[in-house]
Design a protein around this motif. Structure first.
Motif, mmCIF file in Angstrom:
data_model
loop_
_atom_site.group_PDB
_atom_site.id
_atom_site.type_symbol
_atom_site.label_atom_id
_atom_site.label_comp_id
_atom_site.label_asym_id
_atom_site.label_seq_id
_atom_site.Cartn_x
_atom_site.Cartn_y
_atom_site.Cartn_z
ATOM 1 N N VAL A 125 -9.536 -5.443 4.231
ATOM 2 C CA VAL A 125 -8.821 -5.915 5.631
ATOM 3 C C VAL A 125 -10.268 -5.944 7.144
ATOM 4 C CG1 VAL A 125 -6.884 -5.159 7.333
ATOM 5 C CG2 VAL A 125 -6.742 -5.759 5.134
ATOM 6 N N VAL A 153 3.319 0.092 8.021
ATOM 7 C CA VAL A 153 3.310 -1.548 6.815
ATOM 8 C C VAL A 153 4.468 -1.972 6.565
ATOM 9 C CG1 VAL A 153 2.498 -2.024 4.813
ATOM 10 C CG2 VAL A 153 1.044 0.154 5.603
ATOM 11 N N ARG A 196 -5.614 -1.027 11.679
ATOM 12 C CA ARG A 196 -5.790 -0.142 11.319
ATOM 13 C C ARG A 196 -5.284 0.807 12.383
ATOM 14 N NH1 ARG A 196 -8.611 0.600 5.921
ATOM 15 N NH2 ARG A 196 -7.247 -1.257 4.817
ATOM 16 N N LEU A 212 -1.261 -6.274 1.718
ATOM 17 C CA LEU A 212 -1.262 -5.682 2.937
ATOM 18 C C LEU A 212 -1.071 -7.529 3.961
ATOM 19 C CD1 LEU A 212 -3.454 -3.628 5.078
ATOM 20 C CD2 LEU A 212 -0.799 -2.656 4.599
ATOM 21 N N PRO A 232 0.836 -1.513 -0.059
ATOM 22 C CA PRO A 232 0.095 -0.007 -0.377
ATOM 23 C C PRO A 232 0.830 1.395 0.040
ATOM 24 C CG PRO A 232 -1.004 -1.306 1.422
ATOM 25 C CD PRO A 232 0.902 -2.131 0.988
ATOM 26 N N ASP A 275 -3.907 4.623 2.552
ATOM 27 C CA ASP A 275 -4.491 3.399 2.932
ATOM 28 C C ASP A 275 -6.486 3.543 3.207
ATOM 29 O OD1 ASP A 275 -6.304 2.476 5.910
ATOM 30 O OD2 ASP A 275 -6.866 4.080 6.211
ATOM 31 N N SER A 328 -6.264 -4.049 0.825
ATOM 32 C CA SER A 328 -6.052 -3.584 1.919
ATOM 33 C C SER A 328 -8.047 -3.158 1.982
ATOM 34 C CB SER A 328 -5.828 -1.918 1.843
ATOM 35 O OG SER A 328 -6.214 -1.668 0.329
#
Length: 227
Positions: free
Chosen positions: A88, A117, A111, A16, A6, A9, A85
């Motif tokens: 997730v 990351v 998160r 990820l 990534p 975000d 991502s």
């Protein structure tokens, strides 16, 4: 080629790393499953994990060190699980709702923790994609929930002959959305994920492993593997 990590975000299409594990791909010969020479999955239901089912590691070196004192089958390899991502949140929400302690997975994916990351270790190759869901402390595959034959029929998807994996993200996203819309699976949020493998044999108690990997003649139902 492993998809890029990534840059922001929750950007769709970016990956990820969830964590690392060591496992032994197995030849399964049972109904309702794809024919694969060495079925490979992050699910705890269908293949053997080392040192034991449910073991996740935050780095490749930690996973390899955990196997040094073990007799390791020759087919054991190091793997990483990568999650898009934008998928997730459902995965981590199921972990938190279950109240189980998954420090590695949460440290990489949650998160709210706000950690950096982490990049995937060098030298791995992407094998393919699968569809997973988290329930009662374990990851489960769409394969161990008897969805494979329906998915082939309803969606026209196909898995490869070597690993039993889907060919790309698009196919895995379709299967995950289709599984989430059903009411007859485990109560999980199904999500697409990619597997990365390292070719180097895992070193165990006797050096590079020479023990034969097990061959599972018939697939056991998911409930028999768990209870």
């Amino acid at each position: 080629m492993i998809e890029g990590l990534p840059a922001g975000d929750g950007v769709p299409g970016e990956m990820l790393p969830a964590g690392y594990f060591v496992a032994v791909p197995e030849s399964l010969n049972g109904s309702g499953l794809p024919r694969a020479a060495g079925l490979t999955t992050a699910s705890d239901c269908l293949i053997d994990r080392l040192p034991e089912d449910g073991c996740w590691f935050g780095s490749a070196s930690e996973a390899l060190e955990a196997c040094l004192a073990l007799p390791v089958p020759a087919g054991a390899r190091l793997y990483a699980l990568l999650v898009p991502s934008d998928h997730v949140d459902g995965f981590t929400a199921d972990i938190l709702a279950a109240g189980t302690y998954e420090p590695v997975l949460l440290a990489h994916l949650d998160r709210r923790i706000g950690g950096p990351v982490r990049e995937v270790a060098e030298g791995g190759r992407e094998l393919g994609w699968e569809v997973l869901g988290y329930d009662d402390g374990l990851l489960h595959s769409w394969l161990c929930n008897n969805l494979y034959e329906d998915g082939v029929r309803d969606l026209g998807v196909a898995t490869d002959d070597d690993r039993g994996l889907l060919p790309d993200r698009e196919a895995a996203v379709r299967v995950a959305a289709w599984a989430n819309a059903r009411g007859d699976t485990k109560p999980v949020t199904w999500f697409p994920a990619a597997l990365v493998e390292w070719d180097t044999p895992i070193e165990g108690r006797t050096g590079p492993a020479a023990i034969e990997a097990p061959v599972r003649r018939a697939a056991q139902p998911w409930w028999r593997r768990i209870f």
